[in-house]
Motif scaffolding. Structure first.
Motif, mmCIF file in Angstrom:
data_model
loop_
_atom_site.group_PDB
_atom_site.id
_atom_site.type_symbol
_atom_site.label_atom_id
_atom_site.label_comp_id
_atom_site.label_asym_id
_atom_site.label_seq_id
_atom_site.Cartn_x
_atom_site.Cartn_y
_atom_site.Cartn_z
ATOM 1 N N SER A 97 0.944 -1.263 0.037
ATOM 2 C CA SER A 97 -0.221 0.061 -0.183
ATOM 3 C C SER A 97 1.131 1.277 0.086
ATOM 4 N N PRO A 98 0.783 2.213 -1.009
ATOM 5 C CA PRO A 98 1.502 3.532 -0.836
ATOM 6 C C PRO A 98 1.144 4.179 0.343
ATOM 7 N N LYS A 99 0.114 3.975 1.105
ATOM 8 C CA LYS A 99 -0.073 4.625 2.464
ATOM 9 C C LYS A 99 1.250 4.996 3.315
ATOM 10 N N ASN A 150 6.258 -9.386 -8.305
ATOM 11 C CA ASN A 150 5.925 -9.976 -6.996
ATOM 12 C C ASN A 150 4.604 -10.196 -6.685
ATOM 13 N N VAL A 151 4.209 -10.881 -5.652
ATOM 14 C CA VAL A 151 2.980 -11.334 -5.387
ATOM 15 C C VAL A 151 2.545 -10.864 -4.158
ATOM 16 N N PRO A 152 1.640 -9.833 -3.843
ATOM 17 C CA PRO A 152 1.372 -8.821 -4.999
ATOM 18 C C PRO A 152 2.349 -7.959 -5.303
ATOM 19 N N PRO A 153 1.991 -6.977 -6.311
ATOM 20 C CA PRO A 153 3.291 -6.067 -6.760
ATOM 21 C C PRO A 153 3.485 -5.218 -5.527
ATOM 22 N N ALA A 154 4.656 -4.740 -5.626
ATOM 23 C CA ALA A 154 4.975 -4.245 -4.152
ATOM 24 C C ALA A 154 5.516 -2.784 -4.598
ATOM 25 N N GLN A 155 5.203 -1.805 -3.522
ATOM 26 C CA GLN A 155 5.755 -0.477 -3.410
ATOM 27 C C GLN A 155 7.302 -0.207 -2.741
ATOM 28 N N LEU A 156 8.012 0.134 -3.227
ATOM 29 C CA LEU A 156 9.591 0.279 -2.773
ATOM 30 C C LEU A 156 9.829 1.718 -2.521
ATOM 31 N N TYR A 157 10.097 1.787 -1.178
ATOM 32 C CA TYR A 157 10.819 3.205 -0.854
ATOM 33 C C TYR A 157 12.075 3.203 0.050
ATOM 34 N N TRP A 158 12.782 4.274 -0.337
ATOM 35 C CA TRP A 158 14.337 4.470 0.213
ATOM 36 C C TRP A 158 14.147 5.826 0.727
ATOM 37 N N ALA A 159 13.873 5.989 1.942
ATOM 38 C CA ALA A 159 13.799 7.288 2.818
ATOM 39 C C ALA A 159 15.134 7.552 3.505
#
Length: 204
Positions: free
Chosen positions: A170-172, A192-201
């Motif tokens: 979830s992008p939340k 990926n199952v399910p498709p994933a949001q990736l973040y590098w903070a």
């Protein structure tokens, strides 16, 4: 970088009575779906993309929240320097016991605890700061107040120039990151199952 033979020796064969990774992951999801977040482990493509920005030569302490059955642990250990440490934190005692049984690398430490206690856990392992923190915890479904507490504690424990690596469905999750991190990179992993949001903070 350690050889594949070294990596193979690092993960010993499962002792009698210890379930397979898939059995452990599925069981963990059924018992704690809010904390595990997915019914299947992350894909190899997601793992590679998530770890690509890490400066392994200057990484002495890598922390992971919610390691589950160790899907990321072995790829991280394969990339880490010989004198670095990987500390993983999970609230599920079954996952911690499983990891302690199956990963024997001396750089690896599995801790039963909560991610919002990361500053204390890092200090207990002899460090003031962590270089990188990785999390697949489902921030949007955690109990009220837990997500913000984890995000704040993570920002506090990271060194300047370090990063909080987060993969979510979830992008939340970005709502938890933006109050603490000014520089946030984003990508998607569709394989990926399910498709994933990736973040590098990144901590400036």
């Amino acid at each position: 970088m350690p050889s594949s033979t070294t990596a193979t020796r690092r993960a010993r064969s499962r002792p009698a009575g210890v379930p397979s990774p898939w059995q452990m992951f599925f069981s963990g999801f059924l018992k704690h779906p809010v904390m595990v977040g997915s019914i299947v482990p992350s894909s190899d493509k997601l793992i590679r993309k998530m770890l690509d920005p890490v400066d392994w030569a200057n990484c002495k302490l890598f922390v992971e929240y919610g390691p589950g059955v160790g899907t990321f642990c072995r790829p991280i250990l394969d990339r880490m320097a010989p004198d670095a440490k990987l500390v993983v934190i999970d609230t599920n005692p079954e996952f911690i016991q499983y990891l302690r049984h199956t990963i024997t690398d001396p750089r690896f430490f599995a801790v039963l605890g909560s991610a919002d206690e990361v500053e204390t856990i890092v200090a207990d392992h002899g460090f003031e700061k962590a270089d990188y923190v990785l999390s697949g915890l489902p921030f949007s479904t955690l109990p009220p107040g837990v997500g913000p507490a984890i995000a704040a504690a993570t920002h506090a424990v990271l060194r300047t120039g370090g990063a909080f690596l987060v993969y979510q469905f979830s992008p939340k999750v970005k709502d938890f990151l933006t109050p603490h991190f000014d520089s946030i990179d984003h990508d998607m992993e569709w394989w990926n199952v399910p498709p994933a949001q990736l973040y590098w903070a990144w901590k400036d």
